[in-house]
Design a protein around this motif. Structure first.
Motif, PDB file in Angstrom:
ATOM      1  N   ALA A 103       0.874  -1.173   0.000  1.00 47.25           N
ATOM      2  CA  ALA A 103       0.000   0.000   0.000  1.00 47.25           C
ATOM      3  C   ALA A 103       0.911   1.222   0.000  1.00 47.25           C
ATOM      4  O   ALA A 103       2.130   1.105   0.172  1.00 47.25           O
ATOM      5  CB  ALA A 103      -0.916   0.002   1.220  1.00 47.25           C
ATOM      6  N   ASP A 104       0.347   2.404  -0.195  1.00 44.59           N
ATOM      7  CA  ASP A 104       1.156   3.620  -0.196  1.00 44.59           C
ATOM      8  C   ASP A 104       1.824   3.783   1.163  1.00 44.59           C
ATOM      9  O   ASP A 104       1.168   3.882   2.193  1.00 44.59           O
ATOM     10  CB  ASP A 104       0.290   4.848  -0.506  1.00 44.59           C
ATOM     11  CG  ASP A 104      -0.209   4.846  -1.939  1.00 44.59           C
ATOM     12  OD1 ASP A 104       0.480   4.253  -2.792  1.00 44.59           O
ATOM     13  OD2 ASP A 104      -1.279   5.438  -2.188  1.00 44.59           O
ATOM     14  N   GLY A 105       3.161   3.770   1.164  1.00 47.77           N
ATOM     15  CA  GLY A 105       3.924   3.957   2.388  1.00 47.77           C
ATOM     16  C   GLY A 105       4.063   2.693   3.229  1.00 47.77           C
ATOM     17  O   GLY A 105       4.644   2.742   4.306  1.00 47.77           O
ATOM     18  N   VAL A 106       3.554   1.553   2.789  1.00 41.31           N
ATOM     19  CA  VAL A 106       3.664   0.301   3.544  1.00 41.31           C
ATOM     20  C   VAL A 106       4.513  -0.675   2.744  1.00 41.31           C
ATOM     21  O   VAL A 106       4.106  -1.160   1.686  1.00 41.31           O
ATOM     22  CB  VAL A 106       2.270  -0.319   3.817  1.00 41.31           C
ATOM     23  CG1 VAL A 106       2.424  -1.608   4.617  1.00 41.31           C
ATOM     24  CG2 VAL A 106       1.367   0.655   4.530  1.00 41.31           C
ATOM     25  N   GLU A 107       5.715  -0.939   3.267  1.00 44.06           N
ATOM     26  CA  GLU A 107       6.628  -1.865   2.599  1.00 44.06           C
ATOM     27  C   GLU A 107       6.917  -3.043   3.531  1.00 44.06           C
ATOM     28  O   GLU A 107       7.094  -2.867   4.725  1.00 44.06           O
ATOM     29  CB  GLU A 107       7.918  -1.161   2.203  1.00 44.06           C
ATOM     30  CG  GLU A 107       7.708  -0.140   1.101  1.00 44.06           C
ATOM     31  CD  GLU A 107       9.008   0.466   0.624  1.00 44.06           C
ATOM     32  OE1 GLU A 107      10.022   0.398   1.351  1.00 44.06           O
ATOM     33  OE2 GLU A 107       9.011   1.020  -0.488  1.00 44.06           O
TER      34      GLU A 107
END
Length: 128
Positions: A103-107
């Motif tokens: 997700a955006d910003g979730v790695e």
């Protein structure tokens, strides 16, 4: 009717003379086994080995080879699905691990062997 008579006769024979009936059955079995029984068993064993190879071993090794090619061919930007069901895009690669953006910003760091499949680019956007 004839089959019933034979069955009844063999039953009576076993009741009257069980030892003689057992000896006769053993003699007929031995005569049949001596006439190519070992060759037949060898052929059957070989046939089962061939069937086992083509039904189990060959398809499994083929799947393992395809998975290994998938894992070695991963590149930055590929969209993949893990065995746990996570869908994401690869952002960083190393020898045994890669970082996947789910997700955006979730790695999330993931092992390379945890890849189930690669999906076409744009799949993530079409699902969001």
């Amino acid at each position: 009717m004839k089959q019933q008579a034979i069955t009844l006769f063999s039953l009576l024979l076993t009741l009257i003379a069980p030892q003689a009936f057992a000896e006769a059955a053993a003699a007929s079995t031995a005569a049949n086994a001596g006439s190519g029984g070992a060759i037949t068993q060898g052929i059957m064993l070989a046939a089962f080995a061939v069937i086992f190879y083509f039904l189990f071993i060959r398809p499994q090794s083929k799947r393992a080879k395809e998975h290994q090619q998938l894992v070695t061919g991963l590149q930055k930007g590929d969209e993949v699905v893990t065995t746990g069901g996570l869908l994401g895009k690869i952002t960083k690669l190393s020898d045994n691990f890669f970082v996947m953006m789910i997700a955006d910003g979730v790695e999330v760091p993931v092992q390379r062997n945890a890849i189930a499949m690669s999906v076409p680019k744009g799949t993530i956007k079409s699902l969001a």
